[in-house]
Scaffold this motif. Structure first.
Motif, mmCIF file in Angstrom:
data_model
loop_
_atom_site.group_PDB
_atom_site.id
_atom_site.type_symbol
_atom_site.label_atom_id
_atom_site.label_comp_id
_atom_site.label_asym_id
_atom_site.label_seq_id
_atom_site.Cartn_x
_atom_site.Cartn_y
_atom_site.Cartn_z
ATOM 1 N N THR A 1 -32.583 -48.886 -91.203
ATOM 2 C CA THR A 1 -31.851 -47.853 -90.887
ATOM 3 C C THR A 1 -32.473 -46.649 -91.227
ATOM 4 O O THR A 1 -31.642 -45.484 -91.061
ATOM 5 N N GLU A 2 -33.594 -46.668 -91.980
ATOM 6 C CA GLU A 2 -34.436 -45.224 -92.377
ATOM 7 C C GLU A 2 -35.042 -44.719 -91.069
ATOM 8 O O GLU A 2 -35.463 -43.415 -91.141
ATOM 9 N N ARG A 3 -34.985 -45.470 -89.884
ATOM 10 C CA ARG A 3 -35.578 -44.857 -88.875
ATOM 11 C C ARG A 3 -34.812 -44.990 -87.718
ATOM 12 O O ARG A 3 -33.575 -45.556 -87.653
ATOM 13 N N LYS A 4 -34.685 -44.111 -86.571
ATOM 14 C CA LYS A 4 -33.901 -44.347 -85.698
ATOM 15 C C LYS A 4 -34.616 -44.556 -84.409
ATOM 16 O O LYS A 4 -36.002 -44.257 -84.166
ATOM 17 N N TYR A 5 -34.021 -45.525 -83.491
ATOM 18 C CA TYR A 5 -34.629 -46.134 -82.382
ATOM 19 C C TYR A 5 -34.158 -45.746 -81.169
ATOM 20 O O TYR A 5 -33.031 -45.476 -80.730
ATOM 21 N N PRO A 6 -34.919 -45.662 -79.977
ATOM 22 C CA PRO A 6 -34.662 -45.526 -78.666
ATOM 23 C C PRO A 6 -34.076 -46.896 -78.235
ATOM 24 O O PRO A 6 -34.387 -47.925 -78.627
ATOM 25 N N VAL A 7 -33.311 -46.691 -77.338
ATOM 26 C CA VAL A 7 -32.407 -48.288 -76.665
ATOM 27 C C VAL A 7 -32.795 -48.223 -74.882
ATOM 28 O O VAL A 7 -32.639 -47.422 -74.359
ATOM 29 N N LEU A 8 -33.195 -49.542 -74.782
ATOM 30 C CA LEU A 8 -33.272 -50.033 -73.409
ATOM 31 C C LEU A 8 -31.865 -51.004 -73.185
ATOM 32 O O LEU A 8 -31.668 -52.012 -73.768
ATOM 33 N N TYR A 9 -31.165 -50.457 -72.393
ATOM 34 C CA TYR A 9 -30.024 -51.413 -71.799
ATOM 35 C C TYR A 9 -30.677 -52.169 -70.568
ATOM 36 O O TYR A 9 -31.075 -51.407 -69.691
ATOM 37 N N LEU A 10 -30.575 -53.606 -70.582
ATOM 38 C CA LEU A 10 -31.240 -54.222 -69.786
ATOM 39 C C LEU A 10 -30.365 -55.329 -69.089
ATOM 40 O O LEU A 10 -29.781 -56.321 -69.791
ATOM 41 N N LEU A 11 -30.134 -55.269 -67.744
ATOM 42 C CA LEU A 11 -29.155 -55.844 -67.036
ATOM 43 C C LEU A 11 -29.439 -57.046 -66.127
ATOM 44 O O LEU A 11 -30.441 -57.134 -65.466
ATOM 45 N N HIS A 12 -28.648 -58.258 -66.045
ATOM 46 C CA HIS A 12 -29.211 -59.490 -65.450
ATOM 47 C C HIS A 12 -28.579 -59.386 -64.063
ATOM 48 O O HIS A 12 -28.133 -58.722 -63.501
ATOM 49 N N GLY A 13 -28.967 -60.595 -63.258
ATOM 50 C CA GLY A 13 -28.590 -60.945 -61.982
ATOM 51 C C GLY A 13 -27.265 -61.416 -61.701
ATOM 52 O O GLY A 13 -26.545 -61.744 -62.590
ATOM 53 N N ILE A 14 -27.011 -61.769 -60.604
ATOM 54 C CA ILE A 14 -25.686 -62.088 -60.172
ATOM 55 C C ILE A 14 -25.484 -63.588 -60.892
ATOM 56 O O ILE A 14 -24.226 -63.701 -60.899
ATOM 57 N N GLY A 15 -26.407 -64.108 -61.011
ATOM 58 C CA GLY A 15 -25.906 -65.696 -61.522
ATOM 59 C C GLY A 15 -26.374 -65.644 -63.303
ATOM 60 O O GLY A 15 -26.339 -66.964 -63.602
ATOM 61 N N GLY A 16 -26.404 -64.448 -63.579
ATOM 62 C CA GLY A 16 -26.825 -64.567 -65.164
ATOM 63 C C GLY A 16 -25.684 -64.029 -65.785
ATOM 64 O O GLY A 16 -24.441 -63.826 -65.512
ATOM 65 N N ASP A 17 -25.617 -63.897 -67.343
ATOM 66 C CA ASP A 17 -25.088 -63.370 -68.182
ATOM 67 C C ASP A 17 -25.846 -62.644 -69.284
ATOM 68 O O ASP A 17 -27.068 -62.410 -69.209
ATOM 69 N N GLU A 18 -25.271 -62.322 -70.375
ATOM 70 C CA GLU A 18 -25.925 -61.829 -71.469
ATOM 71 C C GLU A 18 -27.215 -62.603 -72.210
ATOM 72 O O GLU A 18 -28.148 -61.776 -72.760
ATOM 73 N N THR A 19 -27.479 -63.880 -71.588
ATOM 74 C CA THR A 19 -28.349 -64.670 -72.128
ATOM 75 C C THR A 19 -29.643 -64.587 -71.055
ATOM 76 O O THR A 19 -30.465 -65.290 -71.516
ATOM 77 N N GLU A 20 -29.416 -64.249 -69.870
ATOM 78 C CA GLU A 20 -30.434 -64.436 -69.048
ATOM 79 C C GLU A 20 -31.619 -63.907 -69.276
ATOM 80 O O GLU A 20 -32.771 -64.635 -69.062
ATOM 81 N N TRP A 21 -31.861 -62.832 -69.591
ATOM 82 C CA TRP A 21 -33.061 -62.126 -69.736
ATOM 83 C C TRP A 21 -33.990 -62.775 -70.871
ATOM 84 O O TRP A 21 -35.091 -63.118 -70.760
ATOM 85 N N GLN A 22 -33.304 -63.186 -71.858
ATOM 86 C CA GLN A 22 -33.901 -64.045 -72.928
ATOM 87 C C GLN A 22 -34.595 -65.366 -72.528
ATOM 88 O O GLN A 22 -35.639 -65.853 -72.755
ATOM 89 N N ARG A 23 -33.611 -65.970 -71.701
ATOM 90 C CA ARG A 23 -33.927 -67.241 -71.151
ATOM 91 C C ARG A 23 -35.204 -67.206 -70.070
ATOM 92 O O ARG A 23 -35.884 -67.970 -70.212
ATOM 93 N N ILE A 24 -35.140 -66.226 -69.331
ATOM 94 C CA ILE A 24 -36.061 -66.382 -68.236
ATOM 95 C C ILE A 24 -37.497 -65.586 -68.627
ATOM 96 O O ILE A 24 -38.520 -65.741 -68.068
ATOM 97 N N ALA A 25 -37.383 -64.539 -69.776
ATOM 98 C CA ALA A 25 -38.511 -63.677 -69.661
ATOM 99 C C ALA A 25 -38.988 -63.493 -71.223
ATOM 100 O O ALA A 25 -39.885 -63.107 -71.839
ATOM 101 N N GLN A 26 -38.159 -64.354 -72.111
ATOM 102 C CA GLN A 26 -38.469 -64.225 -73.814
ATOM 103 C C GLN A 26 -38.472 -62.923 -73.975
ATOM 104 O O GLN A 26 -39.667 -62.623 -74.398
ATOM 105 N N THR A 27 -37.719 -62.021 -73.702
ATOM 106 C CA THR A 27 -37.768 -60.665 -74.088
ATOM 107 C C THR A 27 -38.465 -60.266 -75.341
ATOM 108 O O THR A 27 -39.055 -59.463 -75.626
ATOM 109 N N ASN A 28 -38.134 -60.936 -76.345
ATOM 110 C CA ASN A 28 -38.372 -60.822 -77.590
ATOM 111 C C ASN A 28 -40.183 -60.955 -78.034
ATOM 112 O O ASN A 28 -40.628 -60.404 -78.445
ATOM 113 N N VAL A 29 -40.553 -62.159 -77.530
ATOM 114 C CA VAL A 29 -41.911 -62.464 -77.543
ATOM 115 C C VAL A 29 -42.901 -61.355 -76.649
ATOM 116 O O VAL A 29 -43.484 -60.727 -77.267
#
Ligand code: FER
Length: 302
Positions: free
Chosen positions: A97-125
């Motif tokens: 919290t000592e820094r401020k960060y920019p934010v990317l809002y990343l949206l899934h496809g028609i068959g996905g949900d809030e877990t899709e990006w992580q499942r298909i692309a391992q966003t964190n990795v």
């Protein structure tokens, strides 16, 4: 639903439920002002080529010797939908919290949900690796559920959820973004707020991003679906798009929805709007979206 099966499911579902023509319409001939056609014959042009090389070896492999970010499933009360909803949030290595960060809002496809990006692309990795190598700015990535309806699970005929994908504009602007900006240490101005998505989420990102230029300075559609507004409605005032720091379109050249992105690219080009147009050899698939995120995220917030 497993995304690997989405493409065939989407084709099957369109055929079964959306009353699309049994034989695809001729690519490139649909009127820009009418509703967009769905999966079509692919007609490529000289512009349809990669803007970036393939990612280097190891780009998507988890590395043990580097600092890792964190994923959290975050709940929020949506005034728009009237339910408690969920989003997946990545905070970068060493988030403080000592820094401020920019934010990317990343949206899934028609068959996905809030877990899709992580499942298909391992966003964190991908982001941990890019940040460790100094190739991406430390950022928060918010992966919400773009189906703004009371039952927001990707079950049944997901093509019947199209209206909810449009309603999500209000959920994003009025509920998701204020929640993130109140709970996380963010840089809460347009120059530090990006909106991107794949397929149905690509259409949402272009519609909502270009429709709210005062909120987003970085906008990307990956393999955008036919929910993308016709170009003249998407960007009524092309000169206004010059406020964008980055406008990004990408698609695989084996994707029957490429006509959607080709139309937008042609309109932007004809109107002199700077943008990236990155076309690979992929289809409507996870491999395409993963490399799109890899390249796009490196160009954000610089
Ligand atoms: C369509 C075909 C595909 C459509 C949406 C999609 C809105 C979305 C596909 C995806 O999100 O993968 O005709 O109409």
């Amino acid at each position: 639903m497993r995304l690997s099966s989405l493409c065939s499911l989407a084709v099957a579902t369109v055929t079964a439920f959306a009353q699309e023509p049994a034989s695809p319409p001729q690519g490139g001939e649909q009127k820009a002002t009418g509703p967009r056609a769905s999966w079509s014959r692919i007609v490529l042009t000289a512009d349809d080529k990669p803007a970036f090389p393939q990612p280097p070896a190891g780009w998507d492999a988890r590395q043990d010797g580097i600092a890792h970010g964190k994923l959290s499933l975050v709940e929020y009360d949506s005034k728009t939908v009237g339910t408690r909803r969920r989003m997946n949030v990545y905070t970068p290595p060493g988030y403080t919290t000592e820094r401020k960060y920019p934010v990317l809002y990343l949206l899934h496809g028609i068959g996905g949900d809030e877990t899709e990006w992580q499942r298909i692309a391992q966003t964190n990795v991908l982001l941990d690796n890019l940040i460790a190598n100094g190739k991406a700015v430390p950022m928060i990535i918010v992966m919400p559920n773009g189906r703004a309806q009371k039952d927001d699970r990707a079950v049944g005929n997901v093509f019947k959820h199209q209206a909810a994908f449009a309603v999500f504009e209000r959920d994003l602007l009025d509920d998701v973004i204020p929640t993130i900006e109140s709970r996380y240490s963010t840089l809460a101005d347009r120059e530090h707020r990006a909106l991107a998505g794949l397929s149905m989420g690509g259409g949402q990102a272009l519609n909502f991003g270009l429709g709210n230029l005062e909120r987003f300075a970085w906008v990307a559609g990956f393999s955008s679906a036919p929910n993308t507004r016709p170009s003249e409605q998407l960007l009524t005032n092309p000169a206004a798009a010059r406020q964008l720091k980055l406008l990004w379109l990408s698609c695989g050249n084996r994707d029957g929805l490429i006509h959607v992105s080709q139309d937008v690219h042609a309109y932007l080009k004809a109107n002199g709007v700077p943008h990236v147009w990155h076309v690979t050899d992929h289809a409507h698939d996870a491999a395409e979206w993963k490399q799109a995120l890899y390249h796009f995220s490196q160009r954000l917030f610089r």
